[in-house]
Structure formats: structure tokens, C-alpha cells
Design a protein around this motif. Structure first.
Motif, mmCIF file in Angstrom:
data_model
loop_
_atom_site.group_PDB
_atom_site.id
_atom_site.type_symbol
_atom_site.label_atom_id
_atom_site.label_comp_id
_atom_site.label_asym_id
_atom_site.label_seq_id
_atom_site.Cartn_x
_atom_site.Cartn_y
_atom_site.Cartn_z
ATOM 1 N N THR A 226 0.827 -1.205 0.000
ATOM 2 C CA THR A 226 0.000 0.000 0.000
ATOM 3 C C THR A 226 0.864 1.259 0.000
ATOM 4 O OG1 THR A 226 -1.654 -1.207 1.259
ATOM 5 C CG2 THR A 226 -1.843 1.193 1.238
ATOM 6 N N ARG A 227 1.849 1.268 0.865
ATOM 7 C CA ARG A 227 2.584 2.506 1.050
ATOM 8 C C ARG A 227 3.576 2.767 -0.074
ATOM 9 N NH1 ARG A 227 5.869 3.044 4.511
ATOM 10 N NH2 ARG A 227 6.276 0.875 5.030
ATOM 11 N N LEU A 228 4.160 1.712 -0.634
ATOM 12 C CA LEU A 228 5.208 1.910 -1.627
ATOM 13 C C LEU A 228 4.727 1.598 -3.047
ATOM 14 C CD1 LEU A 228 8.159 0.241 0.350
ATOM 15 C CD2 LEU A 228 7.351 2.597 0.460
ATOM 16 N N THR A 229 4.188 0.390 -3.257
ATOM 17 C CA THR A 229 3.853 -0.012 -4.624
ATOM 18 C C THR A 229 2.653 0.764 -5.157
ATOM 19 O OG1 THR A 229 4.736 -2.199 -4.118
ATOM 20 C CG2 THR A 229 3.417 -1.989 -6.117
ATOM 21 N N LEU A 230 1.612 0.871 -4.359
ATOM 22 C CA LEU A 230 0.456 1.673 -4.777
ATOM 23 C C LEU A 230 0.896 3.101 -5.086
ATOM 24 C CD1 LEU A 230 -2.601 2.231 -5.113
ATOM 25 C CD2 LEU A 230 -2.716 2.642 -2.662
ATOM 26 N N TRP A 231 1.718 3.633 -4.224
ATOM 27 C CA TRP A 231 2.197 5.009 -4.364
ATOM 28 C C TRP A 231 3.005 5.182 -5.656
ATOM 29 C CZ3 TRP A 231 7.487 6.597 -3.677
ATOM 30 C CH2 TRP A 231 7.667 7.983 -3.608
ATOM 31 N N GLU A 232 3.948 4.292 -5.900
ATOM 32 C CA GLU A 232 4.809 4.487 -7.063
ATOM 33 C C GLU A 232 4.078 4.218 -8.381
ATOM 34 O OE1 GLU A 232 8.344 1.991 -6.928
ATOM 35 O OE2 GLU A 232 7.218 0.163 -7.324
ATOM 36 N N LEU A 233 3.146 3.268 -8.389
ATOM 37 C CA LEU A 233 2.403 3.001 -9.627
ATOM 38 C C LEU A 233 1.383 4.108 -9.889
ATOM 39 C CD1 LEU A 233 1.868 -0.878 -9.470
ATOM 40 C CD2 LEU A 233 3.591 0.400 -10.750
ATOM 41 N N ASN B 113 0.947 6.791 -13.139
ATOM 42 C CA ASN B 113 -0.299 6.576 -13.911
ATOM 43 C C ASN B 113 -0.455 5.170 -14.469
ATOM 44 O OD1 ASN B 113 -1.586 9.091 -13.677
ATOM 45 N ND2 ASN B 113 -0.062 9.960 -15.076
ATOM 46 N N ILE B 114 -0.066 4.211 -13.689
ATOM 47 C CA ILE B 114 -0.211 2.807 -14.094
ATOM 48 C C ILE B 114 -1.385 2.211 -13.317
ATOM 49 C CG2 ILE B 114 0.921 0.547 -14.001
ATOM 50 C CD1 ILE B 114 3.588 2.041 -14.394
ATOM 51 N N PRO B 115 -2.273 1.487 -14.019
ATOM 52 C CA PRO B 115 -3.464 0.945 -13.345
ATOM 53 C C PRO B 115 -3.087 0.024 -12.181
ATOM 54 C CG PRO B 115 -3.662 0.704 -15.730
ATOM 55 C CD PRO B 115 -2.267 1.163 -15.463
ATOM 56 N N VAL B 116 -3.672 0.291 -11.034
ATOM 57 C CA VAL B 116 -3.296 -0.473 -9.844
ATOM 58 C C VAL B 116 -4.465 -0.531 -8.867
ATOM 59 C CG1 VAL B 116 -2.262 1.624 -8.838
ATOM 60 C CG2 VAL B 116 -1.628 -0.608 -7.914
#
Lengths: 300, 300
Positions: free
Chosen positions: B170-177, B181-184
């Protein structure tokens, strides 16, 4: 010592007192409800769930009288649970006896007796040292199971999945077992496989919101995953059930809750969008070792 | 747009700047470190992890000079990662060339090139519409994979397990994607089975902290569970690996972190005792469809 979660909803005169489970374990607070609208609000906000919603349903019927309206609006609010079945039961009993309040009190007492009976039945199936993996919260029934085990000269330790996103495992089950001095450990939901592999747990016990006569169950999201893992590791998987119905379980509406709830209980949660949140999953019968039933009493 | 997590640790003159991943996504803050002791502190507190700890190791060697001491103290702090291997690599290169800083810069550049190469290789194996389930954080490598997919005329959506207890998903991958602008979408760790069952995901991609030549991997707790589920649902499971070693993976010390961390990121967390927290698990080779390797470069 029993848990306040054994009877999280009480009827006193013309008021229903609902234990606010979303405040636990920080605060033991009861919400006063005396209208259908008020009952629907606490239900929708998950102030109470599981056995609490059964009690809330019955007591709302006592106050509101129109059983069908209570059932249909409750179902709208939380579509996965079988409120129709509760309505049928209540109407059947009410036909014989006029006073709804008396009928409900009798049903609730029977429920309690049957939950204890169910706990004893399950305790008989468990090993002498039961290392139980569980998920979510069984409204004090783990305490009944623990007491039944003790009476049989067995002992137990409970490993409780924290049960994201609402953390019922941490907030409710850890809390109630701790205050009853029963050995308990919390794990993150993603740690179940390693516990199973290492032999730290030797059985899984889950509740169920719905089940059918084939043996499929619907329960808190995460149950299905535990069932697949338990099967893989040859660990017996026990489901506590009630009122199994002759239905295709796929027809039941699985509640999709709001994505913001995935970020509940997490700091500054409002800043995080984009989640999925199916609130329940289905575990097919093939994964279940045994079904511990409570339903007998209402069948005949 | 790349992610700050692609290079979460930088060396500038005689200071190392470590992106404090525990503050993300709320704050993008760098911690200045210029001693071995300081490096060990940020490592132990998980201010950086994964590729960040590789970079931190190399840069600490540049400043501290004594590669063996850096390796042994790093290993003590985070026992699961293969710091010995990084030390060997560094010493081998340093033998040929005197200036450690130059050697490290070259290694880091090669690393970057090879991560992109690895992403392309994996992208070639994925379906035209890749619905990827993943866990934890791959330090920007999902962005490389997404770019590689796009170049091949494919598209992707990422489903990210929130990865309790540290919530790196949540904190890193969601944030970076999200910022690229990558669907996540985020899911709770206990929701993976239902996504697989419903066909919402068609592949799983995980990183690995360690692997052996047989193909077993060690990665963030939860990986093993995803692997068992993916196998059950016949979904390909890809592991990004580096430096596979000829070892019995069971011999590796699986880090057990403090139980209070299980309650991290949760409100009023200090009041909750009693948890278990193995930080990693082992996924045996039988569960892995393919291994995407980065190691070639350092082998010859």
C-alpha cells in the motif's frame, strides 16, 4: 469468564443496546437504538456483525413488529447473511404464541444453549493439545470451546488471523481471549501458510455467515484461502454452521464493501484510494473436514 | 516516469542519502548517513529494504572501506539477505581497480541495466493483458515491466497485496504506480484466493531476497501462501531472482522481527501485545513457473 461478545446486543424495555464493536478494544461502548432506521444504521456501519446481527434482527422485530419489513431492509443493508431464515423462524414461533418479546427471548436462550452444545461437539473432535488457527471473531464461541476442551482434560492455544481490513481478529478475538486468560497469538493474514508448514497449528476453526446442505460455506474474506492452505497441508478444517439451506451458494449476493474501508485503522487512511474489498468468500465443501451444526433446534 | 524507489539510496560526496520508506507515502524524506553505525540503524529500522539495502551496502563500503566488517554487521542486522555475496562481488571487482567508489558506481549502473533487461524478459512471458498479482515492493521494477509490456503492444493492471504488517504494498507499490499513472488496485492479503478464483488475475510476480540454484526462493512473508494458491488455481507464478546460490535454503536464518511491529500502522497500536512475525517465508521450486534472473553479469 465469558466475553461481552457472547451477547453483544441486548434488549432492555423499549431500547436495544448494541455493543459498538468498531470501538473495541479501546472502548466498551453501547449504542442505544429504538427504531428500524437506527438499527439499519448500526448494521450498515458494522457496529455489530455475526451473532450480534442475529440479536439485532430479533430485537428490532420486537420493537418494530413488521417482521417482513425488518428482514427486507436488513437484507438490503447486509446482503450476505440469511435474514429471511431468521424471519421465517420468528414467524413460525410467533404463530403459536402472541407475545413477540417472549418468543424472541426463548429463541435467544435456545441459541445460547445450542452454541454451547456445538462447542462441546467440536471440542470432542480436537486433539489433546489443540493449536487452533482461526479468523475473524466467533462471538465468544472460542471461549465455550476452550471451556469444553478443559472439561475433557485437553488444552488449547489460539492463533488468530488479524483479519484485515476490519481487524476483527485483533480487535475482538485477541481482546476477548486475552481478558479470559486463554493463550492466544495474533498473526497477519499472510502468515498462515508458514504456521501450517511448521506444524504450529493442527486444526482450523471458522464460523460461517451462510451455508448450504451440500456443505459449502460463506464466511469472512480470507476463509477460502485458509481452507486451500489447510487442505494442502492436511490440516483438519472445521466450520461452525447454522441453518444450512438447500440453495446454490453462488446465488447468494456477496457483499462488496466500500474501498475506503480497506484503509480503515491505518494512519492517515483517507489519502489512499483504489482498493477492492469483497467482504466474504466461498469455501466449497471439499475443503471442509467437518461441519458443526447449530440448526437442529429450529428444524422440527 | 520512474519511481524514486528505483534508486532509494544515493551517494553524494561523503554522505549517503537514504529514502525513508517508512514515511512513504506521506512524506518523501531522505536520511543522511555517513558512518557504519548510522547505516546499520536505518537498516535495522527498515528505513530502506530490498534494492535499497543493496545500494546502502555498497555505499557504506565506499565510506567505511572495510568490506568484511560492513558485510558481517549488515548480516547481523538483517540476517536473511545475502550480504556476503555482495561483499564477494565488490571485492572481486575491487581487486582489478583501486578506487572503490568508481567500482561501486559501475556495479550500480550494471544493476540498473540488468533490472531493465530482466523486466523485458519477464514482459515477454506475460499475456497481452497482464493482470498481475504482486506483493510487497519491487523498487520500481514493476514500472520497468509495464514499460516493456507497452513496447510490446501489451497492457497491464497490477493487483497489489497490501503486505501486512509494514504495508509496503500500500505505502510503496500503490504510491509508485499511482504516480506513474499505471493501473493499480490494492487488496488485503487475505483476498488473493477470491481474485484468482474469479479470474481477475492471470499471473503472479514476486521478488526474492534469496534463492538457490534448485529454484527455491525466500521472499516477504505471504509469498509462499500466494504460491500455493497460484498453483491450486493454475496461475503462472514468476519469481525475480538474483545471485542464486548453491545452498540448502533451509539453512538460511529467517528473520523473526519484533511482535510490536505487527501492530504498526494501526491506531493506538502500543496497547496490543502477543503476535508472531516471521518476516519472510520460503517458496519451494515446485510452485514457481519461471525464474527471471539478474545474476548473469556478476557470474563471469
Amino acid at each position: 469468564m465469558l466475553s461481552p461478545l457472547c451477547f453483544p446486543v441486548r434488549l432492555e424495555e423499549d431500547n436495544i443496546f448494541v455493543l459498538d464493536e468498531t470501538r473495541l478494544p479501546f472502548e466498551e461502548r453501547y449504542i442505544k437504538v429504538n427504531t428500524l432506521k437506527g438499527a439499519l444504521r448500526v448494521l450498515g456501519e458494522m457496529k455489530t456483525r455475526a451473532f450480534g446481527q442475529v440479536l439485532l434482527f430479533f430485537y428490532t422485530c420486537v420493537l418494530h413488529k413488521d417482521i417482513d419489513e425488518v428482514a427486507s431492509t436488513f437484507k438490503e443493508t447486509r446482503p450476505t447473511f440469511d435474514f429471511d431464515r431468521l424471519a421465517e423462524t420468528l414467524k413460525k414461533y410467533a404463530r403459536e404464541k402472541e407475545d413477540l418479546r417472549e418468543v424472541v427471548n426463548r429463541i435467544v436462550k435456545e441459541f445460547e444453549k445450542n452454541r454451547i452444545k456445538r462447542a462441546k461437539k467440536l471440542a470432542g473432535l480436537l486433539p489433546a493439545q489443540a493449536n487452533v488457527l482461526t479468523i475473524c471473531n466467533l462471538n465468544g464461541e472460542l471461549i465455550y470451546i476452550y471451556q469444553a476442551l478443559k472439561e475433557m482434560g485437553k488444552s488449547a492455544c489460539f492463533f488468530v488471523c488479524e483479519t484485515r481490513p476490519y481487524l476483527q481478529g485483533t480487535r475482538l478475538t485477541l481482546w476477548e481471549l486475552n481478558r479470559a486468560n486463554i493463550p492466544v497469538r495474533i498473526l497477519c493474514d499472510n502468515q498462515a501458510a508458514i504456521l501450517m508448514k511448521e506444524g504450529a497449528v493442527n486444526c482450523v476453526i471458522v464460523g460461517s455467515d451462510r451455508s448450504n446442505k451440500r456443505g459449502d460455506i460463506i464466511n469472512k474474506i480470507g476463509t477460502y484461502s485458509l481452507a486451500i492452505l489447510a487442505k494442502y497441508f492436511h490440516i483438519p478444517f472445521y466450520a461452525l454452521i447454522q441453518f444450512p439451506k438447500d440453495i446454490e451458494i453462488e446465488e447468494i449476493n456477496i457483499e462488496q464493501r466500500q474501498e475506503r474501508e480497506v484503509f480503515m485503522w491505518i494512519e492517515k487512511r483517507d489519502s489512499w484510494p483504489r482498493a477492492i474489498y469483497p467482504a466474504f468468500d466461498i469455501t466449497p465443501k471439499g475443503f471442509i473436514s467437518d461441519w458443526i451444526d447449530i440448526s437442529g433446534k429450529f428444524e422440527e
